[in-house]
Design an enzyme around this catalytic site. Structure first.
Site: not given
Length: 269
Positions: A133, A185
């Site tokens: 991610s 993230h």
């Protein structure tokens, strides 16, 4: 009726290869019953010398849902390979994917270091991150700057304006998936903006190959030193400064010493 998948794969060869690699690694992890603790990245493991985990953590996924979500987003972001006319394209995609993998992992460790050493939050010492991610969020961010009119398609039916996708996805995943790595993230977003705004630039084939070579060498040394894997053809010994790793290749009499920077639950990324 959509275009045949074959044509999509031909137009996104690098993205297709990365998805294939991540899927194969997921299959291997499931078959060998390997846990996140064996491949994930944590501050504690990094301090112990497991620097190779910066790479393995990015390409490893533990659950099939985690894999499908990341690869679905990555497939949509593969449009970067088709945007050579605005300075992107396949070479750009490969060069800066390498940068995103390394720098986002290093930035996560830097954030952990500050939280642990400065704010005494020892919880982050053992938090283990795993997943692609960080790179996905990085490409969302780059595309939001370079091609703000694009859309991010997820699972074939959910479409988000790319200009808001990084922060929408950051908030959404943090709420829906409590174990999602907010810092992982966020690191992808930060590195993505640094690339998109030209703060990190100049990557070409020479620098990409050089960087890849150093990554391989550094990973091999850290695997050997940490005891995670024994390379019989390499011996590591201390020379000059016992705190620095060196690599000796038997039979050649040559020793290579590397310099090092001072080092002072599960999250999925």
């Amino acid at each position: 009726m959509g275009r045949p998948l074959f044509y999509e794969i031909v137009e996104k060869p690098a993205t297709s290869c990365i998805i294939g690699i991540c899927s194969a690694i997921w299959f291997y992890i499931q078959k060998k019953n390997i846990g996140y603790s064996h491949v994930g990245l944590s501050y504690e493991n990094a301090v112990e010398g497991h620097h190779w985990r910066i790479i393995t953590s990015a390409f490893s996924h533990i659950s099939v849902i985690h894999l499908v979500f990341n690869m679905s987003a990555l497939w949509s972001l593969g449009v970067v390979e088709q945007l050579g006319h605005i300075g992107l394209g396949m070479a750009y995609y490969l060069h800066y994917t390498l940068v995103l993998v390394v720098l986002s992992g290093a930035l996560v460790l830097g954030m952990y270091h500050i939280l642990i050493q400065r704010f005494k939050l020892d919880y982050f010492r053992r938090v283990t991150a795993v997943g692609y991610s960080c790179v996905v969020f990085g490409w969302m961010t780059i595309l939001s700057v370079k091609q703000p009119s694009s859309k991010l398609d997820l699972f074939g039916f959910l479409s988000l304006p790319i200009s808001f996708a990084p922060f929408e996805s950051l908030i959404f995943t943090s709420i829906i998936v409590p174990q999602a790595s907010f810092l992982g993230h966020l690191s992808g977003i930060v590195v993505g903006y640094a690339i998109a705004w030209g703060l990190i630039h100049g990557m070409n084939n020479f620098w990409a190959i050089s960087m890849l070579g150093w990554i391989v060498l550094f990973s091999v040394v850290s695997l050997k030193r940490s005891g995670a894997y024994d390379f019989d053809f390499i011996e590591i010994e201390s020379v000059m400064d016992p705190s620095l790793p060196s690599v000796r290749f038997p039979g050649t009499g040559r020793t290579l010493q590397m310099s090092a920077l001072p080092v002072e639950g599960v999250e999925i990324v």
